[in-house]
Design a protein around this motif. Structure first.
Motif, PDB file in Angstrom:
ATOM      1  N   ILE A   1       0.709  -1.239   0.014  1.00  0.00           N
ATOM      2  CA  ILE A   1       0.001   0.087   0.100  1.00  0.00           C
ATOM      3  C   ILE A   1       0.782   1.233   0.067  1.00  0.00           C
ATOM      4  CG2 ILE A   1      -0.228  -0.158   2.577  1.00  0.00           C
ATOM      5  CD1 ILE A   1      -2.943   0.940   0.202  1.00  0.00           C
ATOM      6  N   TRP A   2       2.049   1.145   0.406  1.00  0.00           N
ATOM      7  CA  TRP A   2       2.884   2.313   0.772  1.00  0.00           C
ATOM      8  C   TRP A   2       3.458   2.931  -0.575  1.00  0.00           C
ATOM      9  CZ3 TRP A   2       7.930   1.549  -1.015  1.00  0.00           C
ATOM     10  CH2 TRP A   2       8.474   0.485  -1.033  1.00  0.00           C
ATOM     11  N   LEU A   3       3.718   1.851  -1.370  1.00  0.00           N
ATOM     12  CA  LEU A   3       4.221   2.007  -2.783  1.00  0.00           C
ATOM     13  C   LEU A   3       2.952   2.525  -3.668  1.00  0.00           C
ATOM     14  CD1 LEU A   3       6.557   1.775  -4.526  1.00  0.00           C
ATOM     15  CD2 LEU A   3       6.130  -0.560  -5.129  1.00  0.00           C
ATOM     16  N   VAL A   4       1.878   2.082  -3.437  1.00  0.00           N
ATOM     17  CA  VAL A   4       0.698   2.829  -4.083  1.00  0.00           C
ATOM     18  C   VAL A   4       0.680   4.226  -3.878  1.00  0.00           C
ATOM     19  CG1 VAL A   4      -1.738   2.536  -4.764  1.00  0.00           C
ATOM     20  CG2 VAL A   4      -0.340   0.628  -4.339  1.00  0.00           C
ATOM     21  N   ILE A   5       0.489   4.329  -2.463  1.00  0.00           N
ATOM     22  CA  ILE A   5       0.398   5.960  -2.170  1.00  0.00           C
ATOM     23  C   ILE A   5       1.476   6.763  -2.953  1.00  0.00           C
ATOM     24  CG2 ILE A   5       0.343   7.260  -0.338  1.00  0.00           C
ATOM     25  CD1 ILE A   5      -0.959   5.170   1.233  1.00  0.00           C
ATOM     26  N   LEU A   6       2.848   6.040  -2.673  1.00  0.00           N
ATOM     27  CA  LEU A   6       3.991   6.894  -3.219  1.00  0.00           C
ATOM     28  C   LEU A   6       3.728   7.198  -4.743  1.00  0.00           C
ATOM     29  CD1 LEU A   6       6.695   7.862  -2.645  1.00  0.00           C
ATOM     30  CD2 LEU A   6       7.688   5.640  -3.597  1.00  0.00           C
ATOM     31  N   LYS A   7       3.078   6.176  -5.248  1.00  0.00           N
ATOM     32  CA  LYS A   7       3.025   6.592  -6.974  1.00  0.00           C
ATOM     33  C   LYS A   7       1.993   7.689  -7.139  1.00  0.00           C
ATOM     34  CE  LYS A   7       4.187   2.040  -8.623  1.00  0.00           C
ATOM     35  NZ  LYS A   7       3.645   0.624  -9.220  1.00  0.00           N
ATOM     36  N   VAL A   8       0.823   7.318  -6.011  1.00  0.00           N
ATOM     37  CA  VAL A   8       0.230   8.339  -6.322  1.00  0.00           C
ATOM     38  C   VAL A   8       0.612   9.738  -6.297  1.00  0.00           C
ATOM     39  CG1 VAL A   8      -2.227   9.305  -5.590  1.00  0.00           C
ATOM     40  CG2 VAL A   8      -1.879   6.729  -5.842  1.00  0.00           C
ATOM     41  N   VAL A   9       1.227  10.082  -4.997  1.00  0.00           N
ATOM     42  CA  VAL A   9       1.656  11.481  -4.977  1.00  0.00           C
ATOM     43  C   VAL A   9       2.753  11.796  -6.135  1.00  0.00           C
ATOM     44  CG1 VAL A   9       3.266  12.618  -3.316  1.00  0.00           C
ATOM     45  CG2 VAL A   9       1.391  11.060  -2.321  1.00  0.00           C
TER      46      VAL A   9
ATOM     47  N   SER B   1      13.309  -1.395  -9.487  1.00  0.00           N
ATOM     48  CA  SER B   1      12.765  -1.597  -7.915  1.00  0.00           C
ATOM     49  C   SER B   1      12.941  -0.587  -7.426  1.00  0.00           C
ATOM     50  CB  SER B   1      14.110  -2.515  -7.800  1.00  0.00           C
ATOM     51  OG  SER B   1      14.353  -2.526  -6.351  1.00  0.00           O
ATOM     52  N   ILE B   2      12.007  -0.522  -6.665  1.00  0.00           N
ATOM     53  CA  ILE B   2      11.773   0.863  -5.550  1.00  0.00           C
ATOM     54  C   ILE B   2      11.810   0.520  -4.183  1.00  0.00           C
ATOM     55  CG2 ILE B   2      10.353   2.907  -4.927  1.00  0.00           C
ATOM     56  CD1 ILE B   2       9.191   2.840  -7.614  1.00  0.00           C
ATOM     57  N   PHE B   3      12.915   0.809  -3.470  1.00  0.00           N
ATOM     58  CA  PHE B   3      13.239   0.441  -2.054  1.00  0.00           C
ATOM     59  C   PHE B   3      13.229  -0.904  -1.932  1.00  0.00           C
ATOM     60  CE2 PHE B   3      11.138   4.911  -1.361  1.00  0.00           C
ATOM     61  CZ  PHE B   3      12.443   5.203  -1.283  1.00  0.00           C
ATOM     62  N   GLY B   4      13.862  -1.630  -2.938  1.00  0.00           N
ATOM     63  CA  GLY B   4      13.792  -3.126  -2.865  1.00  0.00           C
ATOM     64  C   GLY B   4      12.582  -3.904  -3.354  1.00  0.00           C
ATOM     65  N   GLU B   5      11.538  -3.304  -3.710  1.00  0.00           N
ATOM     66  CA  GLU B   5      10.388  -3.810  -3.954  1.00  0.00           C
ATOM     67  C   GLU B   5      10.273  -3.799  -5.910  1.00  0.00           C
ATOM     68  OE1 GLU B   5       7.858  -4.921  -1.866  1.00  0.00           O
ATOM     69  OE2 GLU B   5       6.738  -5.789  -3.496  1.00  0.00           O
ATOM     70  N   PRO B   6      10.353  -4.841  -6.414  1.00  0.00           N
ATOM     71  CA  PRO B   6      10.230  -4.648  -7.786  1.00  0.00           C
ATOM     72  C   PRO B   6       8.659  -4.263  -8.190  1.00  0.00           C
ATOM     73  CG  PRO B   6      10.113  -6.976  -6.877  1.00  0.00           C
ATOM     74  CD  PRO B   6      10.236  -6.490  -5.838  1.00  0.00           C
ATOM     75  N   THR B   7       8.638  -3.443  -9.104  1.00  0.00           N
ATOM     76  CA  THR B   7       7.430  -2.942  -9.624  1.00  0.00           C
ATOM     77  C   THR B   7       7.562  -2.415 -10.945  1.00  0.00           C
ATOM     78  OG1 THR B   7       5.368  -1.422  -9.012  1.00  0.00           O
ATOM     79  CG2 THR B   7       7.637  -0.665  -8.564  1.00  0.00           C
ATOM     80  N   VAL B   8       6.581  -1.850 -11.572  1.00  0.00           N
ATOM     81  CA  VAL B   8       6.414  -1.218 -12.821  1.00  0.00           C
ATOM     82  C   VAL B   8       6.161   0.277 -12.724  1.00  0.00           C
ATOM     83  CG1 VAL B   8       6.491  -2.740 -14.779  1.00  0.00           C
ATOM     84  CG2 VAL B   8       4.232  -2.105 -13.301  1.00  0.00           C
ATOM     85  N   LEU B   9       6.703   1.082 -13.486  1.00  0.00           N
ATOM     86  CA  LEU B   9       6.303   2.689 -13.381  1.00  0.00           C
ATOM     87  C   LEU B   9       5.245   2.875 -13.839  1.00  0.00           C
ATOM     88  CD1 LEU B   9       9.793   4.014 -14.106  1.00  0.00           C
ATOM     89  CD2 LEU B   9       8.712   3.722 -12.079  1.00  0.00           C
ATOM     90  N   GLN B  10       4.081   2.482 -13.146  1.00  0.00           N
ATOM     91  CA  GLN B  10       2.784   2.702 -13.855  1.00  0.00           C
ATOM     92  C   GLN B  10       1.710   2.417 -12.283  1.00  0.00           C
ATOM     93  OE1 GLN B  10       1.491  -0.127 -16.715  1.00  0.00           O
ATOM     94  NE2 GLN B  10      -0.287   0.677 -17.264  1.00  0.00           N
TER      95      GLN B  10
END
Lengths: 431, 269
Positions: A21-29, A118-127
Motif C-alpha cells: 500500500i505504501w508504494l501505491v500511495i507513493l506512486k499516486v503522490v 525496483s523501488i526501495f527493494g520492491e520490484p514494480t513497474v512505473l505505472q
C-alpha cells in the motif's frame, strides 16, 4: 480473485497486484507531483518558445533565466480575490473547476511511464494500474473533463462563457469520435486495450509508421480534444473574451489552467504510448543492455512526451485559429471518414491474411500496388480542374488605378550620373 | 437491477469487504441522486443528478469485475448522451424552470399510473431473478477476459441483433438530418469575394452607426443621435424596436449634459 484468474495475468499486472500500500500511495503522490511540475514547466517553456518564435526574450526575471515565473504566477493567483458573479449558479460554479481538474489527473494513472524497476527493494513497474481497458480510461476521463468546462461556462451566467461552453461541448463530442476511431486500429494490432500490452506489442515496430493514418488522425484530434490552438475556439480571446472561464478568478481559474495543461500532458503521453512505443529506446538498446532498465525507459518516455508537447507549443506559435465551421468540417467530413475507411482497410487486410495464411501477403501487396498505379495513371489522364480566371472586375465606380498596373523597368530619361553631380541643384537662388 | 444483484451477492456471503464498502457508499448516492433528479427545480441540476447516478452505476459495474461495461457507460452515457442533453438545456436558458400549468388534460394522472405500472413490472421482474432464476455466472464466456468474451459473442452469436441495432441507429441519425435539413431551401453561401462585391454595389459601404455613439449612453437600446439631435434611423435595432415595452417617459434631449455646462450654470445662479 481465484487462482485461475491470477494465472491469466501478465507480468505487469502481477507486479502491480503485488504492490504494497505504501508504494501505491507513493506512486499516486508522485503522479500528482509530475502533473503539477510538468504544468509549471510547460507554461514557462511555452512562453519561452513562443517568445523565441516571435523574436523577443520572453520571461527572464524570476529565478534562473526566468524559469520560476510560472511558480510565482501560480502563487500570486492563489492569493487573488475570489469573485462570485451575481448571476452565477453558486454550487455548479464552485464545483466546475474541480470536475475539470480531477479527471485530468485520474487519466494519468494508466500511463505506462516505464518498465520494471525496483523501488526501495520492491520490484514494480512505473505505472499505477494496468486495467484491461486502459485506453478507455483516458477517453472516459476526457469526456468527464468537458463537464467542467461546460458547467463552468453555463454557471457563470455570462453570454461569453455560455458561448464558450457550447462550443466546447460540440467540439469535444466531435473530436472524441475521431480520437476513438484512430485508437481502434492500434487496439486491433496490439490485440489488447491495456496500455502496457500496447507498448509491449510495439517491440517489433512502432505504430506511428505502421499505422500512419491513425497516427495523423490521433495527432490532429488530440489538439482539438484539449482545446489548444489552432482549435482553441472555446476560449477564443478575440471573440469571447476568455471563453468559458471569463468570469473565473483566483484558484478556480488556476484549476482550469492546471486542467488544460495536465490534459495536454496526458494526451501527449497517450500518443507516446499508442504510437511511439512508450518507453522503448530505439537503436541504442542494441548497443548496451543496460538500456533495458526501467528508469532509462522512463527517461525515453519523458523525452517523447516532451516532443509532443513541443509540437503543441509550435502549433500555437504558428497557426491562426480556425473558424468554427471550418473546424467542424475538418472533424466530421475529413477525420471521421478517413478513420473509418482506414479501419475498413486494416480489417480487410487482416481478415484476408488470417484466412489465407502468411504466404499470400506478397500477392496481396502486389495487387494493391497495381491498383494504386492504375489509380494514379487514371488521375494523370483526367483533365485539370478549371481555375478561376484572374481578370479582376472592379466592384464599384470609384476611381481606382488599374489593378494590373506594372512597375516600369527603368525610367526612360535618366541623366548620366557625372552630369547630374555637376548640375547645380534647383534651389531657387538663381533669381 | 445491479443493486439487486449486489444485494443478493451480499446475502450469499461471497462479497469482498471492499466491494461491500463501495456498494454502501455508492448505492445510497445513486439512489439519492436519482430522487433528487426528479425533484430538482432547475433542468440543468436534474441532468447533473442523472450524471451522478450514472457515474455511481459505472463504478458499481467496475466493482463487479466488468470494467469494460463501466467505462463504456461513462464514455457513452455520461460523455456523449448526457452532454447532448446539457447542450440543449443550456440553449433553453438558465432560468427556465418547470411549468406548473398542465398542458395536456389528465397528463399527471396518466403519468402516475404508467409510472406505478412500470415500477410493478420492474419489481416483479427483478424479484423473479432474485429468487426463481439460479445465477449462472459468466462461465466459459469470460475465460480470456471480459473484453474478449464480449467481442466474440457480439461477432458470432449476436451478430444479427448487433448489426440490426447499428442499422436502426444509422437510420435514426439520417432521419433526424433529413427532418432538420430537407425542409430548408438550399441557399448558396456567399463567399468572401461575393460578399465584398455585394457590399460595394449596395447602398451603403460603411458599417451602420453604432447605437449610442453620439448619445449620452452606450446601451444597445439607445439610438445614435445625428448632429441636429434627431435619432439616426439606421442605428435602431429591429429586434429591440420590434418589442412593445412600457417605456418610462424619456427625458427631453439635453445637449448640455454632454458638456456639463448646465451644472455650472446652476451653480452660478
Amino acid at each position: 480473485m481465484t487462482l485461475a484468474q491470477q494465472e491469466g495475468l501478465t507480468r505487469t499486472q502481477q507486479l502491480l497486484a503485488d504492490d504494497p500500500i505504501w508504494l501505491v500511495i507513493l506512486k499516486v503522490v508522485v503522479l500528482f507531483a509530475v502533473g503539477v511540475v510538468l504544468t509549471l514547466f510547460m507554461i514557462n517553456w511555452e512562453r519561452k518558445v513562443v517568445a523565441r518564435m516571435q523574436q523577443r526574450p520572453g520571461p527572464n526575471r524570476v529565478g534562473p533565466n526566468g524559469w520560476l515565473q510560472s511558480l510565482a504566477d501560480g502563487l500570486k493567483l492563489a492569493f487573488k480575490e475570489d469573485i462570485m458573479p451575481v448571476m452565477a449558479d453558486k454550487k455548479v460554479y464552485f464545483i466546475a473547476p474541480v470536475i475539470s481538474t480531477i479527471p485530468a489527473f485520474v487519466a494519468f494513472s494508466v500511463i505506462p511511464f516505464g518498465g520494471e524497476v525496483s523501488i526501495f527493494g520492491e520490484p514494480t513497474v512505473l505505472q499505477l494500474v494496468d486495467l484491461p481497458v486502459g485506453v478507455l480510461v483516458v477517453l472516459a476521463c476526457s469526456s468527464i473533463g468537458v463537464y467542467g468546462i461546460v458547467l463552468g461556462g453555463w454557471a457563470s451566467g455570462s453570454p461569453y462563457s455560455l458561448l464558450g461552453a457550447l462550443r466546447s461541448a460540440a467540439q469535444v463530442i466531435s473530436y472524441e469520435i475521431a480520437l476513438g476511431l484512430s485508437v481502434v486500429a492500434v487496439v486491433l494490432y496490439a490485440g489488447s486495450l491495456s496500455t502496457a500490452d500496447i507498448v509491449a506489442a510495439q517491440g517489433t515496430g512502432w505504430y506511428f509508421y505502421l499505422l500512419i493514418p491513425s497516427f495523423i488522425v490521433f495527432s490532429i484530434a488530440m489538439v482539438g480534444e484539449t482545446n489548444r490552438a489552432p482549435f482553441d475556439l472555446p476560449e477564443a480571446e478575440s471573440e469571447l473574451v476568455g471563453g468559458f472561464h471569463t468570469e473565473y478568478t483566483s484558484l478556480k481559474f488556476a484549476l482550469f489552467f492546471l486542467a488544460e495543461y495536465v490534459n495536454m500532458v496526458t494526451v501527449s503521453a497517450m500518443a507516446t504510448t499508442l504510437f511511439l512505443g512508450g518507453g522503448q529506446i530505439p537503436w541504442l538498446g542494441h548497443l548496451w543492455s543496460g538500456f533495458d532498465n526501467g528508469w532509462f525507459q522512463f527517461l525515453a518516455f519523458l523525452v517523447k512526451t516532451l516532443a509532443f508537447l513541443f509540437v503543441f507549443i509550435w502549433l500555437r506559435g504558428t497557426l491562426p485559429r480556425f473558424r468554427y465551421d471550418q473546424f467542424m468540417r475538418l472533424g466530421w467530413k475529413v477525420l471521421v471518414p478517413v478513420s473509418l475507411g482506414w479501419i475498413l482497410i486494416v480489417f480487410a487486410i487482416r481478415a484476408y491474411r488470417n484466412s489465407t495464411g502468411g504466404e499470400a501477403t506478397v500477392a496481396l501487396l502486389i495487387t494493391i500496388g497495381i491498383v494504386l498505379l492504375a489509380i494514379i495513371a487514371v488521375a494523370f489522364g483526367l483533365p485539370d480542374r478549371k481555375t478561376p480566371d484572374d481578370t479582376v472586375e472592379v466592384a464599384s465606380d470609384y476611381p481606382v488605378p488599374p489593378l494590373d498596373l506594372a512597375v516600369p523597368d527603368r525610367p526612360r530619361h535618366r541623366l548620366p550620373r557625372a552630369k547630374a553631380a555637376k548640375e547645380p541643384a534647383l534651389t531657387g537662388k538663381e533669381e | 437491477m445491479i443493486l439487486a444483484q449486489v444485494v443478493s451477492d451480499a446475502t450469499a456471503g461471497d462479497t469482498g469487504v471492499g466491494e461491500a464498502i463501495v456498494f454502501w457508499i455508492l448505492g445510497p448516492v445513486a439512489l439519492a441522486a436519482a430522487v433528487a433528479m426528479i425533484f430538482a427545480r432547475n433542468a440543468v441540476h436534474s441532468a447533473l443528478f442523472l450524471v451522478m447516478t450514472m457515474l455511481s452505476l459505472a463504478v458499481l459495474y467496475m466493482m463487479q469485475q466488468a470494467p469494460f461495461l463501466g467505462f463504456v457507460q461513462i464514455i457513452v452515457y455520461t460523455g456523449a448522451v448526457m452532454m447532448l442533453f446539457l447542450f440543449v438545456l443550456m440553449l433553453v436558458g438558465r432560468d427556465s424552470s418547470d411549468s406548473v400549468v398542465e398542458v395536456l388534460r389528465g397528463q399527471r394522472v396518466a403519468g402516475a399510473l404508467l409510472g406505478l405500472a412500470f415500477a410493478l413490472l420492474l419489481v416483479a421482474g427483478v424479484g423473479r431473478t432474485m429468487f426463481a432464476v439460479p445465477s449462472v455466472g459468466l462461465g466459459n464466456n469470460a475465460a480470456n477476459g471480459n473484453l474478449t468474451g464480449i467481442g466474440r459473442l457480439i461477432f458470432t452469436d449476436y451478430l444479427l441483433p448487433f448489426e440490426l441495432t447499428s442499422a436502426l441507429l444509422i437510420t435514426a441519425a439520417l432521419g433526424a438530418m433529413v427532418l432538420a435539413f430537407a425542409q430548408k431551401k438550399p441557399k448558396a453561401k456567399l463567399g468572401q469575394r461575393a460578399a465584398v462585391v455585394a457590399r460595394l454595389r449596395g447602398d451603403r459601404i460603411s458599417p451602420l452607426p453604432g447605437p449610442g455613439v453620439y448619445a449620452t449612453a452606450n446601451s444597445v437600446a439607445v439610438p445614435a443621435l445625428l448632429p441636429d439631435g434627431s435619432v439616426a434611423p439606421e442605428s435602431l435595432s429591429e429586434i429591440i424596436e420590434g418589442h412593445e415595452v412600457d417605456e418610462a417617459p424619456r427625458p427631453p434631449s439635453d445637449a448640455h449634459s454632454l458638456t456639463g455646462r448646465r451644472r455650472e450654470l446652476e451653480a452660478g445662479e
